[in-house]
Scaffold this motif. Structure first.
Motif, PDB file in Angstrom:
ATOM      1  N   PHE A 199      -3.884 119.500  -5.232  1.00 42.08           N
ATOM      2  CA  PHE A 199      -3.921 120.328  -6.426  1.00 42.08           C
ATOM      3  C   PHE A 199      -2.728 120.062  -7.349  1.00 42.08           C
ATOM      4  CE2 PHE A 199      -7.373 121.953  -4.360  1.00 42.08           C
ATOM      5  CZ  PHE A 199      -7.869 123.165  -4.816  1.00 42.08           C
ATOM      6  N   CYS A 200      -1.672 119.441  -6.832  1.00 44.98           N
ATOM      7  CA  CYS A 200      -0.551 119.079  -7.706  1.00 44.98           C
ATOM      8  C   CYS A 200      -0.966 117.978  -8.670  1.00 44.98           C
ATOM      9  CB  CYS A 200       0.671 118.661  -6.895  1.00 44.98           C
ATOM     10  SG  CYS A 200       0.398 117.252  -5.811  1.00 44.98           S
ATOM     11  N   MET A 201      -2.104 117.342  -8.406  1.00 47.34           N
ATOM     12  CA  MET A 201      -2.637 116.324  -9.305  1.00 47.34           C
ATOM     13  C   MET A 201      -3.801 116.850 -10.131  1.00 47.34           C
ATOM     14  SD  MET A 201      -3.848 112.479  -8.302  1.00 47.34           S
ATOM     15  CE  MET A 201      -4.325 111.277  -9.549  1.00 47.34           C
ATOM     16  N   SER A 202      -4.573 117.786  -9.584  1.00 45.96           N
ATOM     17  CA  SER A 202      -5.749 118.280 -10.300  1.00 45.96           C
ATOM     18  C   SER A 202      -5.488 119.571 -11.073  1.00 45.96           C
ATOM     19  CB  SER A 202      -6.898 118.519  -9.311  1.00 45.96           C
ATOM     20  OG  SER A 202      -6.547 119.477  -8.333  1.00 45.96           O
ATOM     21  N   TRP A 203      -4.548 120.376 -10.607  1.00 47.91           N
ATOM     22  CA  TRP A 203      -4.276 121.694 -11.192  1.00 47.91           C
ATOM     23  C   TRP A 203      -3.167 121.614 -12.233  1.00 47.91           C
ATOM     24  CZ3 TRP A 203      -1.311 126.133  -8.468  1.00 47.91           C
ATOM     25  CH2 TRP A 203      -1.604 127.366  -9.070  1.00 47.91           C
ATOM     26  N   ARG A 204      -2.317 120.603 -12.102  1.00 48.94           N
ATOM     27  CA  ARG A 204      -1.180 120.414 -13.002  1.00 48.94           C
ATOM     28  C   ARG A 204      -1.037 118.909 -13.257  1.00 48.94           C
ATOM     29  NH1 ARG A 204       2.351 117.683 -10.800  1.00 48.94           N
ATOM     30  NH2 ARG A 204       3.844 118.021 -12.467  1.00 48.94           N
ATOM     31  N   GLY A 205       0.040 118.523 -13.930  1.00 50.14           N
ATOM     32  CA  GLY A 205       0.287 117.101 -14.147  1.00 50.14           C
ATOM     33  C   GLY A 205      -0.837 116.446 -14.932  1.00 50.14           C
ATOM     34  N   VAL A 206      -1.390 115.366 -14.390  1.00 47.27           N
ATOM     35  CA  VAL A 206      -2.453 114.622 -15.091  1.00 47.27           C
ATOM     36  C   VAL A 206      -3.783 115.369 -15.086  1.00 47.27           C
ATOM     37  CG1 VAL A 206      -1.404 112.392 -14.652  1.00 47.27           C
ATOM     38  CG2 VAL A 206      -3.040 113.313 -13.011  1.00 47.27           C
ATOM     39  N   ARG A 207      -3.935 116.361 -14.205  1.00 44.44           N
ATOM     40  CA  ARG A 207      -5.153 117.169 -14.106  1.00 44.44           C
ATOM     41  C   ARG A 207      -6.388 116.298 -13.874  1.00 44.44           C
ATOM     42  NH1 ARG A 207      -4.241 122.296 -18.270  1.00 44.44           N
ATOM     43  NH2 ARG A 207      -2.104 122.730 -17.581  1.00 44.44           N
ATOM     44  N   GLU A 208      -6.243 115.379 -12.973  1.00 45.62           N
ATOM     45  CA  GLU A 208      -7.350 114.512 -12.571  1.00 45.62           C
ATOM     46  C   GLU A 208      -8.098 115.199 -11.437  1.00 45.62           C
ATOM     47  OE1 GLU A 208     -10.140 112.272 -11.987  1.00 45.62           O
ATOM     48  OE2 GLU A 208      -8.817 111.518 -13.578  1.00 45.62           O
ATOM     49  N   MET A 209      -9.334 115.590 -11.693  1.00 42.74           N
ATOM     50  CA  MET A 209     -10.053 116.463 -10.776  1.00 42.74           C
ATOM     51  C   MET A 209     -10.721 115.728  -9.616  1.00 42.74           C
ATOM     52  SD  MET A 209      -9.455 119.417 -12.009  1.00 42.74           S
ATOM     53  CE  MET A 209     -10.563 120.384 -10.994  1.00 42.74           C
ATOM     54  N   ASP A 210     -11.051 114.460  -9.778  1.00 41.93           N
ATOM     55  CA  ASP A 210     -11.897 113.788  -8.792  1.00 41.93           C
ATOM     56  C   ASP A 210     -11.145 112.879  -7.824  1.00 41.93           C
ATOM     57  OD1 ASP A 210     -14.221 114.949  -9.816  1.00 41.93           O
ATOM     58  OD2 ASP A 210     -14.349 113.432 -11.393  1.00 41.93           O
ATOM     59  N   SER A 211      -9.863 112.640  -8.077  1.00 38.19           N
ATOM     60  CA  SER A 211      -9.113 111.712  -7.221  1.00 38.19           C
ATOM     61  C   SER A 211      -8.772 112.359  -5.887  1.00 38.19           C
ATOM     62  CB  SER A 211      -7.827 111.258  -7.914  1.00 38.19           C
ATOM     63  OG  SER A 211      -8.126 110.439  -9.020  1.00 38.19           O
ATOM     64  N   LYS A 212      -8.819 111.542  -4.852  1.00 40.45           N
ATOM     65  CA  LYS A 212      -8.410 111.977  -3.522  1.00 40.45           C
ATOM     66  C   LYS A 212      -7.465 110.938  -2.932  1.00 40.45           C
ATOM     67  CE  LYS A 212     -12.601 114.591  -2.487  1.00 40.45           C
ATOM     68  NZ  LYS A 212     -13.691 114.829  -1.510  1.00 40.45           N
ATOM     69  N   MET A 213      -6.712 111.351  -1.947  1.00 40.84           N
ATOM     70  CA  MET A 213      -5.840 110.424  -1.244  1.00 40.84           C
ATOM     71  C   MET A 213      -6.419 110.177   0.146  1.00 40.84           C
ATOM     72  SD  MET A 213      -1.771 110.633  -0.438  1.00 40.84           S
ATOM     73  CE  MET A 213      -0.953 109.278   0.405  1.00 40.84           C
ATOM     74  N   LEU A 214      -6.471 108.913   0.521  1.00 44.05           N
ATOM     75  CA  LEU A 214      -7.004 108.522   1.827  1.00 44.05           C
ATOM     76  C   LEU A 214      -5.968 107.651   2.515  1.00 44.05           C
ATOM     77  CD1 LEU A 214      -9.557 108.341   3.719  1.00 44.05           C
ATOM     78  CD2 LEU A 214     -10.098 106.238   2.488  1.00 44.05           C
ATOM     79  N   ASN A 215      -5.575 108.032   3.717  1.00 44.52           N
ATOM     80  CA  ASN A 215      -4.637 107.187   4.461  1.00 44.52           C
ATOM     81  C   ASN A 215      -4.920 107.271   5.953  1.00 44.52           C
ATOM     82  OD1 ASN A 215      -3.565 109.835   4.637  1.00 44.52           O
ATOM     83  ND2 ASN A 215      -1.528 109.041   5.060  1.00 44.52           N
TER      84      ASN A 215
END
Length: 240
Positions: A199-215
């Motif tokens: 949510f630090c990427m989708s709720w704030r910042g760039v607000r990219e809703m569909d990206s996920k991290m996979l590791n």
């Protein structure tokens, strides 16, 4: 002749000291780190978690005051400081303050040595940078040997919940989990894949809703045997 009045008792050395300071002093004396994703349960004494909750509530009220929120006049935020304190200590960051879940281990009596996969296990965590939610799933692959300790399937979920119930960075979280499972089960190989939305990427910042991290983290034979590694990855739904 009347006896002179007794001298008042001297206050205890730590009287009035915030409980967080006492815990920090114990950690410093033991030379133990207390990063956001560390468990510090062994340094809390009985009753101190409740005291810590009161302390966090007081300081959270200060944050609300500094945000210029009228918590006395606004019925929606009158008890927000207490609710947030309980949320952090008793729920989303609980993995910092409680002992590890009891794990019943059984000997591998049947000498099982085939790949076993557990998942998807739901991840509920928060990023260390912004305390925003991290929500996702984990798959765990284990290749046991005759000396491996066998644990119940639900125990993997409990271990995931304990490790992820802290402010985490995803790359570090899966390593912590791998270390814990290796210690508990001693398998020939261990593989973990985590996929999560931050949510630090989708709720704030760039607000990219569909990206996920996979590791992923691979240990033992999963590092040296590409066929086994491919088998594990191919058996994860949607990850093959």
């Amino acid at each position: 002749m009347a006896s002179p009045p007794a001298a008042p008792l001297a206050p205890a050395p730590d009287e009035g000291t915030p409980v967080s300071v006492k815990i920090r002093e114990r950690l410093a004396a033991a030379r133990r780190r207390f990063h956001a994703n560390d468990n510090i349960a062994e340094f809390l004494q009985p009753g101190e978690l409740e005291q810590l909750l009161d302390e966090v509530e007081t300081k959270m009220q200060g944050v609300l005051d500094s945000l210029v929120i009228d918590t006395e006049g606004d019925h929606n935020t009158q008890n927000t400081a207490r609710r947030v304190a309980k949320m952090y200590l008793n729920e989303v960051f609980k993995g910092r303050y409680v002992a590890p879940p009891p794990i019943t281990e059984f000997p591998n009596a049947e000498h099982l040595n085939e790949l076993m996969i557990v998942g998807p296990i739901t991840v509920r965590s928060a990023c260390s940078h912004h305390f925003c939610p991290v929500i996702g799933k984990i798959w765990i692959g284990v290749l046991p040997n005759e000396h491996t300790n066998v644990i119940g399937l639900s125990k993997y979920a409990r271990l995931v919940d304990w490790v992820m119930g802290r402010p985490q960075i995803q790359e570090e979280a899966v390593v912590q989990l791998a270390d814990l499972i290796m210690e508990k089960t001693q398998p020939d190989g261990l593989a973990i894949v985590m996929e999560a939305s931050h949510f630090c990427m989708s709720w704030r910042g760039v607000r990219e809703m569909d990206s996920k991290m996979l590791n992923s983290v691979m240990r033992g034979v999963f590092l040296t045997n590409p066929t086994l590694r491919r088998e594990f990855l191919s058996l994860i739904p949607g990850r093959g």
